[in-house]
Design an enzyme around this catalytic site. Sequence first.
Site, short mmCIF file in Angstrom:
data_model
loop_
_atom_site.label_atom_id
_atom_site.label_comp_id
_atom_site.label_asym_id
_atom_site.label_seq_id
_atom_site.Cartn_x
_atom_site.Cartn_y
_atom_site.Cartn_z
N GLN A 177 38.49 40.89 49.03
CA GLN A 177 37.22 41.38 49.59
C GLN A 177 37.11 41.12 51.09
O GLN A 177 36.17 41.59 51.73
CB GLN A 177 36.03 40.71 48.87
CG GLN A 177 35.88 41.08 47.40
CD GLN A 177 35.44 42.52 47.20
OE1 GLN A 177 34.98 43.20 48.13
NE2 GLN A 177 35.58 43.01 45.97
N SER A 197 44.26 44.09 47.81
CA SER A 197 44.41 45.38 47.13
C SER A 197 44.07 46.52 48.08
O SER A 197 43.11 46.43 48.85
CB SER A 197 43.40 45.45 45.97
OG SER A 197 44.05 45.54 44.74
N HIS A 199 42.75 49.51 47.48
CA HIS A 199 41.55 50.34 47.28
C HIS A 199 40.26 49.71 47.76
O HIS A 199 39.21 50.35 47.73
CB HIS A 199 41.43 50.76 45.80
CG HIS A 199 41.12 49.66 44.85
ND1 HIS A 199 39.89 49.54 44.25
CD2 HIS A 199 41.87 48.64 44.37
CE1 HIS A 199 39.91 48.49 43.44
NE2 HIS A 199 41.10 47.93 43.50
N CYS A 321 29.95 42.86 31.29
CA CYS A 321 29.69 43.43 29.97
C CYS A 321 30.76 42.96 29.01
O CYS A 321 31.93 43.00 29.32
CB CYS A 321 29.68 44.95 30.04
SG CYS A 321 28.29 45.52 30.99
N1 PMP Z 1 40.11 39.81 43.46
C1 PMP Z 1 38.91 40.18 43.92
C2 PMP Z 1 38.12 39.22 44.75
C3 PMP Z 1 38.41 41.44 43.62
O1 PMP Z 1 37.20 41.80 44.07
C4 PMP Z 1 39.19 42.33 42.83
C5 PMP Z 1 38.70 43.71 42.47
N2 PMP Z 1 37.39 43.78 42.03
C6 PMP Z 1 40.44 41.89 42.38
C7 PMP Z 1 40.86 40.63 42.72
C8 PMP Z 1 41.33 42.76 41.54
O2 PMP Z 1 41.83 43.83 42.27
P1 PMP Z 1 42.67 44.97 41.55
O3 PMP Z 1 41.81 45.46 40.41
O4 PMP Z 1 42.89 46.01 42.58
O5 PMP Z 1 43.93 44.35 41.04
#
Ligand code: PMP
Length: 382
Positions: A177, A197, A199, A321
């Site tokens: 994040q 990540s 995305h 959920c």
């Molecule tokens: N760590 C954090 C802090 C995240 O916010 C997220 C995604 N919500 C993830 C890990 C996992 O990322 P990904 O689903 O792309 O593997």
Amino acid sequence: MIYLDHNATTPPAPQVIAAMLPVLSSLWANSSSQHGPGQDSKRALAAARATVARVLSCKPVEVIFTSGATEANHLAVRGLLAKAPPGRQRVLFSSIEHAGHLKLARALADSGVPVDFLPVLADGRLDLSAAAALIGPDVALASLMAANNETGALMPVAEVAELTKAAGALLHVDATQFIGKQPFQFSSCGADAVSFSGHKLNGPKGVGALLLRHGTALAPQTLGSQERARRGGTENLAAIVGLAAALELLGDVSVEAARVARLRDQLEAGLIQALPGTFVWCQSVARLPGTSYLRFGQLSVDVVLQRLERLSVAASSGAACSSGGSEPSHVLTAMGVPADEALAAVRLSLGRTTTAEEITAVLTLLPPLLAPLLQEDMLTAP
Ligand code: PMP
């Protein structure tokens, strides 16, 4: 649609898609093949790796491409633990790590690994003195997120890095994040391993990386010759090229951070003014610029999300959920927030595509929908 769920995922930038399309259509050869097309793919992979390394201030050899942060997190923890000496097998996780990462913590504990959790304070910050007490000579590594995905609270990575270093332990940081929203340099962040990540920074899904300090021993979790035998499996070249393009587009992160923080502050101030009973978590601690985690009195999050949906505003609840019901957020629970308040948690997360017009629209349209419900809620509250 007004998209206020950038902490869940972000829209891929048009330049990212433009960078990926020719790779999908033309650079499909396996980068491990010896023939000409394979070598073309290999060069594109090396170029993307060099871009990632330049933008994040690390060496190309320190970049291990993965399918995203979840895999990078698992690779870091399992891979570093497997190489730790026998007398150093304890693993520490902060109690507010991402849900997937906490599942790994529980799986490790179930298999007999000593696991401890670093607590947070009521205001959402890490309890540093508790961390100092827990980081001892039997610790293999500590795993700490750079910023929490629900509250946006920033974690004291530099301070914890000092503690792990002094104890001879390693530090893994989940910066999923953080990267793209705050200035970040691997070379000076103090961590031994960092996950993220694509995305979450306007890149593609299903791709990310583990940055691993050069020379740090890591046991691969998928076997194969790719990524210097640290992560086997044919590379997703189009996604990797997209990830590099997204990082390249970031530019001066602090300029965008200031713009988004202004919009977020405007949104919070407007909601607090129009809807008495609005409460924002972590408002007074250092947090991500675009994250707002709030509740409207004790209005059920389902009711609030329904109203937002009616206005075509995409947002998230802070509840996980699970098979039919929902449980209060583990992050708020760790902060000591009572369940009835935690079950009212709504997360509004802004990002690069968020405009001032969108924030004005939410501030104009949402209060009239929520005010009568809130009044009723306050009258019936015990
Ligand atoms: N760590 C954090 C802090 C995240 O916010 C997220 C995604 N919500 C993830 C890990 C996992 O990322 P990904 O689903 O792309 O593997």
